[in-house]
Enzyme design. Structure first.
Site, mmCIF file in Angstrom:
data_model
loop_
_atom_site.group_PDB
_atom_site.id
_atom_site.type_symbol
_atom_site.label_atom_id
_atom_site.label_comp_id
_atom_site.label_asym_id
_atom_site.label_seq_id
_atom_site.Cartn_x
_atom_site.Cartn_y
_atom_site.Cartn_z
ATOM 1 N N CYS A 58 50.672 40.751 35.549
ATOM 2 C CA CYS A 58 49.331 40.343 35.957
ATOM 3 C C CYS A 58 49.295 38.831 36.249
ATOM 4 O O CYS A 58 49.841 38.402 37.261
ATOM 5 C CB CYS A 58 48.330 40.800 34.908
ATOM 6 S SG CYS A 58 46.653 40.868 35.528
ATOM 7 N N HIS B 251 48.983 46.147 32.959
ATOM 8 C CA HIS B 251 49.454 45.648 31.653
ATOM 9 C C HIS B 251 50.205 46.701 30.846
ATOM 10 O O HIS B 251 49.579 47.419 30.055
ATOM 11 C CB HIS B 251 48.249 45.200 30.824
ATOM 12 C CG HIS B 251 47.625 43.936 31.300
ATOM 13 N ND1 HIS B 251 47.893 42.713 30.738
ATOM 14 C CD2 HIS B 251 46.742 43.708 32.284
ATOM 15 C CE1 HIS B 251 47.204 41.777 31.367
ATOM 16 N NE2 HIS B 251 46.495 42.360 32.310
ATOM 17 N N GLU C 185 51.944 46.297 28.264
ATOM 18 C CA GLU C 185 51.943 45.993 26.814
ATOM 19 C C GLU C 185 50.701 46.562 26.133
ATOM 20 O O GLU C 185 50.607 46.526 24.916
ATOM 21 C CB GLU C 185 52.052 44.473 26.594
ATOM 22 C CG GLU C 185 50.782 43.666 26.819
ATOM 23 C CD GLU C 185 50.399 43.480 28.289
ATOM 24 O OE1 GLU C 185 51.093 44.037 29.157
ATOM 25 O OE2 GLU C 185 49.405 42.792 28.561
#
Ligand code: GLN
Length: 205
Positions: A86, A183, A185
């Site tokens: 990002c 994302h 994560e």
């Protein structure tokens, strides 16, 4: 020899990436560790680096001020694997334009010949999740979390498009460098982190 992967810890999703990367390393059974990278001196020991999502203007400005920017660029240009997520993908680009405020002068690493559109899907309240396919790297289903996400509006001829959402490019790769607008994560599935750990391990050996 043990693998060392760093998470650029200037601003953004640092803890989540530390955790996902450590899980990926453990699940792969690779001898490795993950460290947070706060100062320019931490960079020399890295085999790979994740630049997390957050706010690219802040990450860029603080990296410039603390002297990391130049060293990062040299190391990535010399072949260190890097995964930009990002805001991290924005940092890797040559040019970035904000869909809402237009072009602003922000420090970028200028590693990839790509043009970015920041906030390409709107503001925070327009955040969403959707299924993404990255068939060329054998990840056919991935839950993409998009938060004030960019998209890639133009790629140079040497940059591979890994995924699109509608007509927008949301994941790219060139040699030692990968970037996603979403994302990984923030989901439990660590397959993209595993892909990056494997890439780092292969390029190290
Ligand atoms: N919109 C942010 C930027 O331009 C990126 C958002 C994110 O990393 N989740 O830097």
């Amino acid at each position: 020899m043990s693998l060392t992967i760093g998470i650029l810890s200037i601003q953004g999703d640092v803890q989540e990436n530390l955790l996902s990367t450590q899980t990926a390393i453990d699940e792969l059974g690779i001898d490795g560790n993950v460290i947070d990278v706060r100062k320019p001196d931490d960079i020399s020991q890295l085999d790979g680096l994740i630049i997390p999502g957050g706010e690219s203007t802040t990450i860029g400005q603080l990296s410039l001020v603390n002297g990391s920017m130049k060293i990062l660029k040299e190391k990535i240009d010399a072949g260190m694997p890097v995964f930009g997520i990002c805001a991290g993908m924005i940092m890797l680009s040559k040019t970035a334009n904000d869909r809402i405020v237009g072009k602003i002068d922000q420090p970028l690493l200028d590693i990839l010949d790509i043009k970015l559109e920041r906030n390409s899907f709107g503001r925070q309240r327009e955040s969403f999740e959707t299924e993404i396919s990255m068939d060329s790297i054998n990840i056919s289903k991935f839950n993409g979390v998009f938060i004030r996400a960019p998209s890639v509006s133009e790629v140079g001829s040497d940059v591979e498009v890994l995924a699109k959402f509608g007509d927008k490019i949301v994941a790219i790769k060139k040699g030692n460098v990968i970037g996603t607008a979403f994302h990984p994560e923030l989901v439990e599935d660590v397959s993209l982190h595993k892909y990056f750990v494997n890439l780092t391990n292969t390029l190290k050996n």
